[in-house]
Write an enzyme that holds these catalytic residues in place. Structure first.
Site, short mmCIF file in Angstrom:
data_model
loop_
_atom_site.label_atom_id
_atom_site.label_comp_id
_atom_site.label_asym_id
_atom_site.label_seq_id
_atom_site.Cartn_x
_atom_site.Cartn_y
_atom_site.Cartn_z
N GLY A 27 0.85 -1.19 0.00
CA GLY A 27 0.00 0.00 0.00
C GLY A 27 0.88 1.24 0.00
O GLY A 27 1.55 1.53 1.00
N MET A 28 0.89 1.96 -1.11
CA MET A 28 1.78 3.12 -1.28
C MET A 28 1.00 4.43 -1.20
O MET A 28 0.19 4.73 -2.07
CB MET A 28 2.49 3.04 -2.64
CG MET A 28 3.54 1.98 -2.75
SD MET A 28 4.46 2.14 -4.31
CE MET A 28 5.31 3.71 -4.04
N SER A 29 1.27 5.19 -0.16
CA SER A 29 0.65 6.51 -0.04
C SER A 29 1.50 7.59 -0.69
O SER A 29 1.02 8.69 -0.97
CB SER A 29 0.46 6.85 1.44
OG SER A 29 1.72 7.00 2.07
N GLY A 30 2.77 7.27 -0.92
CA GLY A 30 3.70 8.28 -1.39
C GLY A 30 4.44 8.95 -0.26
O GLY A 30 5.25 9.85 -0.48
N GLY A 31 4.19 8.50 0.97
CA GLY A 31 4.83 9.08 2.14
C GLY A 31 6.10 8.36 2.55
O GLY A 31 6.58 7.44 1.88
N ILE A 32 6.64 8.78 3.68
CA ILE A 32 7.90 8.24 4.20
C ILE A 32 7.81 6.74 4.45
O ILE A 32 8.66 5.96 4.01
CB ILE A 32 8.28 8.97 5.50
CG1 ILE A 32 8.55 10.45 5.23
CG2 ILE A 32 9.49 8.32 6.16
CD1 ILE A 32 8.74 11.27 6.48
N CYS A 107 -11.64 2.32 8.66
CA CYS A 107 -11.05 2.27 7.32
C CYS A 107 -10.20 1.03 7.10
O CYS A 107 -10.23 0.45 6.01
CB CYS A 107 -10.22 3.53 7.08
SG CYS A 107 -9.45 3.60 5.45
N GLY A 131 3.07 0.34 5.68
CA GLY A 131 4.07 1.00 6.50
C GLY A 131 3.63 1.23 7.93
O GLY A 131 4.12 2.16 8.59
N CYS A 204 -6.85 11.33 7.36
CA CYS A 204 -6.38 11.79 6.05
C CYS A 204 -7.30 12.79 5.38
O CYS A 204 -6.86 13.58 4.54
CB CYS A 204 -6.17 10.58 5.13
SG CYS A 204 -7.68 9.67 4.74
#
Length: 374
Positions: A27-32, A107, A131, A204
């Site tokens: 699961g990629m949020s684009g965060g650290i 969620c 993450g 979010c």
């Protein structure tokens, strides 16, 4: 206890070794955190596929860019409408019922991990990874969530509703790391700008005060609820308030009423549109009622002398014991005082650092009868 931790570490290592030739959906949020997760798993030999869930805001171009930089396959699941209808609407409805929602707890099973599982099946991925700062441990054939090493970032509280079928496919690489360690790891891998980014929001879809969000996404709420009365524990009117959805149990700031001493929200009555105020001592209790529980091993939980409960994220776990009531709910007996019991929030049960179950905090109305009987 040390044996348990050693077993947990071995369990994760064994899964890593057996999955080196298998695909994992991240699961990629684009965060650290999700960026570090991808890099760590790639180093371990996994075939990485990234999935970004577009549930709010602008198109997730940052996640796509990161996937390209890492040379991994990437997909976007556009779930904006369903997210609004289910998670956001539940958030609004809970406040309209005088409860304090926890959208992340809703969620995770209804969206994040459900979508990850569905896409993993579609793309032929054996595992799913996120993450989250948490660990996994196997005991007696069951998979348990275990608090992450970084107490400031531990997210085990939010995951109690995940079922065994999902947990058996999960990998949480960050459980052994602190946030600072993750930032250092990204710098070492050349992702300096990403490592220096700020923290993401806990909820979010909310920027700023939730009250403004309620007014924006439920514009009829003020006309529907209207102003009401602050009252004391004897029911005496103390002054007017803006409407019960704008207050939460334990709130002290922003009440806009002068009583000559600090006042806290003790109770919310949505039927009468009243908000009860009192002092900090009146918030304290030794009991609470919970409902809709999910216990990994009920016999262990009900019989444990080491059971603890966390009544809100980041709160200290409190030693407790449980009793099943005739109506199916659970009566939680705190072994030391708890404060500000907020219906709608999650009560998550731990033995040591291991999550053994969770539940939703119920209305406390009528609890005195059960305490007397106990």
């Amino acid at each position: 206890m040390q044996e348990c931790w050693t077993y947990a570490c071995n369990f994760i290592m064994d899964r890593s070794m057996e999955g080196t030739q298998k695909k994992v959906l991240v699961g990629m949020s684009g965060g650290i955190d999700s960026t570090a997760t991808c890099l760590m798993l790639k180093e371990q030999g996994y075939d990485i596929v990234g999935l970004t869930m577009w549930v709010w805001g602008d198109e997730p171009v940052e996640a796509r860019r990161l996937a390209e930089s890492m040379g991994i396959e990437h997909h976007v699941a556009d779930e904006r409408e369903a997210f609004r209808q289910i998670i956001v609407q539940n958030f609004i409805d809970e406040y309209r019922q005088g409860r304090t929602p926890n959208p992340c707890v809703m969620c995770n099973p209804l969206f994040k991990f459900r979508i990850l599982t569905e896409w993993a099946d579609r793309l032929g991925c054996a595992y799913i990874a996120t993450g989250h700062y948490t660990r996994l441990e196997e005991r007696n054939g069951k998979i348990y969530i275990v608090a992450g090493d970084d107490d400031k970032k531990d997210q085990s509280y939010f995951l109690w509703r995940l079922g065994q079928d999902v947990l058996r496919r999960c990998i949480f690489p960050l459980g052994e790391y602190t946030k600072l360690m993750v930032r250092d790891y990204l710098r070492d891998k050349g992702y300096t700008l990403k490592a220096d980014e700020g923290e993401s929001m806990e909820v979010c879809f909310i920027q700023g005060d939730y009250r403004d969000f309620l007014r924006q996404h439920c514009p009829e709420i003020d006309a529907e609820v209207g102003k009401g009365w602050f009252v004391n524990s004897e029911g005496v009117k103390l002054g007017e308030h803006k409407g019960f959805p704008y207050y939460t149990i334990g709130q002290r700031k922003g009440l806009e009423i002068a009583l000559g001493k600090p006042a806290y929200v003790l109770k919310i009555n949505p039927q009468k549109n009243t908000v009860m105020l009192g002092d900090a001592e009146q918030l304290r209790t030794r009991y609470m009622l919970v409902e809709q529980e999910q216990l990994t091993d009920e016999a262990e939980v009900m019989g444990s002398d080491a059971l603890m409960v966390r009544i809100r994220y980041r709160s200290r776990p409190i030693p407790c014991s449980l009793r099943r009531l005739d109506d199916g709910r659970l009566l939680v007996h705190f072994h030391e005082e708890a404060s500000a019991i907020a219906p709608g929030q999650s009560a998550v049960f731990y033995i040591g650092r291991r999550v053994v179950g969770g539940s939703f905090i119920a209305s406390q109305r009528g609890i005195g009868m059960y305490v007397t009987e106990g």
